[in-house]
Motif scaffolding. Sequence first.
Motif, PDB file in Angstrom:
ATOM      1  N   TRP A 116       0.863  -1.178   0.000  1.00 17.43           N
ATOM      2  CA  TRP A 116       0.000   0.000   0.000  1.00 17.43           C
ATOM      3  C   TRP A 116       0.895   1.221   0.000  1.00 17.43           C
ATOM      4  N   ASN A 117       0.665   2.121  -0.942  1.00 18.37           N
ATOM      5  CA  ASN A 117       1.440   3.356  -1.052  1.00 18.37           C
ATOM      6  C   ASN A 117       0.490   4.526  -0.789  1.00 18.37           C
ATOM      7  N   ALA A 118       0.668   5.189   0.352  1.00 15.94           N
ATOM      8  CA  ALA A 118      -0.253   6.255   0.757  1.00 15.94           C
ATOM      9  C   ALA A 118      -0.064   7.533  -0.061  1.00 15.94           C
ATOM     10  N   ASP A 119       1.175   7.948  -0.248  1.00 13.16           N
ATOM     11  CA  ASP A 119       1.472   9.206  -0.938  1.00 13.16           C
ATOM     12  C   ASP A 119       2.343   8.950  -2.164  1.00 13.16           C
ATOM     13  N   PRO A 120       2.219   9.797  -3.192  1.00 14.44           N
ATOM     14  CA  PRO A 120       3.061   9.619  -4.375  1.00 14.44           C
ATOM     15  C   PRO A 120       4.546   9.764  -4.030  1.00 14.44           C
ATOM     16  N   VAL A 121       5.345   8.879  -4.597  1.00 14.50           N
ATOM     17  CA  VAL A 121       6.796   8.918  -4.425  1.00 14.50           C
ATOM     18  C   VAL A 121       7.423   8.544  -5.760  1.00 14.50           C
ATOM     19  N   ALA A 122       8.294   9.391  -6.279  1.00 16.57           N
ATOM     20  CA  ALA A 122       8.972   9.135  -7.560  1.00 16.57           C
ATOM     21  C   ALA A 122       7.946   8.711  -8.609  1.00 16.57           C
ATOM     22  N   TYR A 123       8.007   7.456  -9.071  1.00 21.52           N
ATOM     23  CA  TYR A 123       7.120   6.975 -10.128  1.00 21.52           C
ATOM     24  C   TYR A 123       5.947   6.160  -9.576  1.00 21.52           C
ATOM     25  N   SER A 124       5.735   6.204  -8.270  1.00 24.36           N
ATOM     26  CA  SER A 124       4.658   5.439  -7.639  1.00 24.36           C
ATOM     27  C   SER A 124       3.535   6.375  -7.213  1.00 24.36           C
ATOM     28  N   PRO A 125       2.294   6.071  -7.605  1.00 25.94           N
ATOM     29  CA  PRO A 125       1.172   6.940  -7.242  1.00 25.94           C
ATOM     30  C   PRO A 125       0.772   6.759  -5.777  1.00 25.94           C
ATOM     31  N   GLY A 126       0.049   7.728  -5.248  1.00 29.99           N
ATOM     32  CA  GLY A 126      -0.498   7.634  -3.901  1.00 29.99           C
ATOM     33  C   GLY A 126      -1.865   6.978  -3.911  1.00 29.99           C
ATOM     34  N   ASP A 127      -2.335   6.600  -2.726  1.00 25.78           N
ATOM     35  CA  ASP A 127      -3.615   5.903  -2.567  1.00 25.78           C
ATOM     36  C   ASP A 127      -3.675   4.719  -3.534  1.00 25.78           C
ATOM     37  N   ALA A 128      -2.601   3.944  -3.570  1.00 23.73           N
ATOM     38  CA  ALA A 128      -2.470   2.870  -4.555  1.00 23.73           C
ATOM     39  C   ALA A 128      -1.901   1.606  -3.916  1.00 23.73           C
ATOM     40  N   MET A 129      -2.263   0.465  -4.484  1.00 25.21           N
ATOM     41  CA  MET A 129      -1.715  -0.808  -4.020  1.00 25.21           C
ATOM     42  C   MET A 129      -1.397  -1.700  -5.204  1.00 25.21           C
ATOM     43  N   HIS A 130      -0.474  -2.640  -4.950  1.00 23.61           N
ATOM     44  CA  HIS A 130      -0.158  -3.629  -5.974  1.00 23.61           C
ATOM     45  C   HIS A 130       0.366  -4.897  -5.307  1.00 23.61           C
ATOM     46  N   ALA A 131       0.522  -5.953  -6.099  1.00 22.47           N
ATOM     47  CA  ALA A 131       1.021  -7.235  -5.624  1.00 22.47           C
ATOM     48  C   ALA A 131       2.324  -7.560  -6.333  1.00 22.47           C
ATOM     49  N   VAL A 132       3.204  -8.257  -5.618  1.00 25.90           N
ATOM     50  CA  VAL A 132       4.506  -8.657  -6.143  1.00 25.90           C
ATOM     51  C   VAL A 132       4.673 -10.160  -5.916  1.00 25.90           C
ATOM     52  N   ASP A 133       4.988 -10.898  -6.984  1.00 30.57           N
ATOM     53  CA  ASP A 133       5.324 -12.321  -6.882  1.00 30.57           C
ATOM     54  C   ASP A 133       6.798 -12.454  -7.203  1.00 30.57           C
ATOM     55  N   ALA A 134       7.589 -12.858  -6.213  1.00 31.70           N
ATOM     56  CA  ALA A 134       9.034 -12.903  -6.382  1.00 31.70           C
ATOM     57  C   ALA A 134       9.602 -14.315  -6.447  1.00 31.70           C
ATOM     58  N   LEU A 135       8.792 -15.323  -6.135  1.00 34.53           N
ATOM     59  CA  LEU A 135       9.301 -16.685  -6.018  1.00 34.53           C
ATOM     60  C   LEU A 135       8.596 -17.597  -7.018  1.00 34.53           C
ATOM     61  N   ALA A 136       9.360 -18.229  -7.885  1.00 36.79           N
ATOM     62  CA  ALA A 136       8.792 -19.137  -8.891  1.00 36.79           C
ATOM     63  C   ALA A 136       8.474 -20.478  -8.230  1.00 36.79           C
ATOM     64  N   ASP A 137       7.427 -20.481  -7.390  1.00 36.37           N
ATOM     65  CA  ASP A 137       7.031 -21.684  -6.659  1.00 36.37           C
ATOM     66  C   ASP A 137       5.663 -22.199  -7.080  1.00 36.37           C
ATOM     67  N   GLY A 138       5.055 -21.560  -8.096  1.00 31.97           N
ATOM     68  CA  GLY A 138       3.747 -21.987  -8.563  1.00 31.97           C
ATOM     69  C   GLY A 138       2.581 -21.333  -7.844  1.00 31.97           C
ATOM     70  N   TRP A 139       2.848 -20.521  -6.842  1.00 33.37           N
ATOM     71  CA  TRP A 139       1.807 -19.831  -6.084  1.00 33.37           C
ATOM     72  C   TRP A 139       1.730 -18.380  -6.535  1.00 33.37           C
ATOM     73  N   GLY A 140       0.512 -17.865  -6.703  1.00 31.65           N
ATOM     74  CA  GLY A 140       0.307 -16.471  -7.061  1.00 31.65           C
ATOM     75  C   GLY A 140       0.088 -15.627  -5.815  1.00 31.65           C
ATOM     76  N   ILE A 141       0.367 -14.344  -5.939  1.00 28.37           N
ATOM     77  CA  ILE A 141       0.202 -13.393  -4.838  1.00 28.37           C
ATOM     78  C   ILE A 141      -0.940 -12.446  -5.188  1.00 28.37           C
ATOM     79  N   GLU A 142      -1.826 -12.215  -4.219  1.00 24.12           N
ATOM     80  CA  GLU A 142      -2.930 -11.284  -4.410  1.00 24.12           C
ATOM     81  C   GLU A 142      -2.921 -10.249  -3.294  1.00 24.12           C
ATOM     82  N   ALA A 143      -3.103  -9.000  -3.664  1.00 22.93           N
ATOM     83  CA  ALA A 143      -3.252  -7.910  -2.709  1.00 22.93           C
ATOM     84  C   ALA A 143      -4.732  -7.593  -2.619  1.00 22.93           C
ATOM     85  N   ILE A 144      -5.262  -7.555  -1.398  1.00 28.31           N
ATOM     86  CA  ILE A 144      -6.690  -7.323  -1.198  1.00 28.31           C
ATOM     87  C   ILE A 144      -6.862  -6.156  -0.228  1.00 28.31           C
ATOM     88  N   LEU A 145      -7.422  -5.073  -0.733  1.00 28.47           N
ATOM     89  CA  LEU A 145      -7.748  -3.923   0.102  1.00 28.47           C
ATOM     90  C   LEU A 145      -9.217  -4.077   0.491  1.00 28.47           C
TER      91      LEU A 145
END
Length: 146
Positions: A64-93
């Motif tokens: 969750w990113n509350a305020d804009p920083v560099a190239y990232s918007p504020g009031d925004a969220m995203h998900a990151v999948d970093a491990l190739a283990d077959g599982w997906g990542i979901e961000a839920i607000l």
Amino acid sequence: MRTKRRIATLIASTALLVGGTVTTGAGTAAADPNFTFEVDNVSSNGTFSVVAYNNGRYAGMAHWNADPVAYSPGDAMHAVDALADGWGIEAILQSPYRFATTVGHDSPYITPWKTGNLPEGQKVKMRVAVTRGGATHLSSYYTGHA
């Protein structure tokens, strides 16, 4: 030896009849997950991350990113999948409801930002879900603000 085979057959048959599975040998991160979660990157401006680990290895996060920083918007969220283990990542607000998923993408993958202006200081609750097929592992909800 014959008794051991009969016992193994009985166990396997019972598991199949009740819909279970029998696994032998050592587990792997993909076959035998153990997900843990923690909140991280907590900032006084309301920004935070919920991080997922699979057997102690960084698997991904919801951010969750509350305020804009560099190239990232504020009031925004995203998900990151970093491990190739077959599982997906979901961000839920929770409220207002927003959802970002890495499901269907090869790891590593970062979803686009899910944005929408919120009143300054509005409380938000977010969690991470780790999912594959019909299985889902959920973190607790963690709180930040806009």
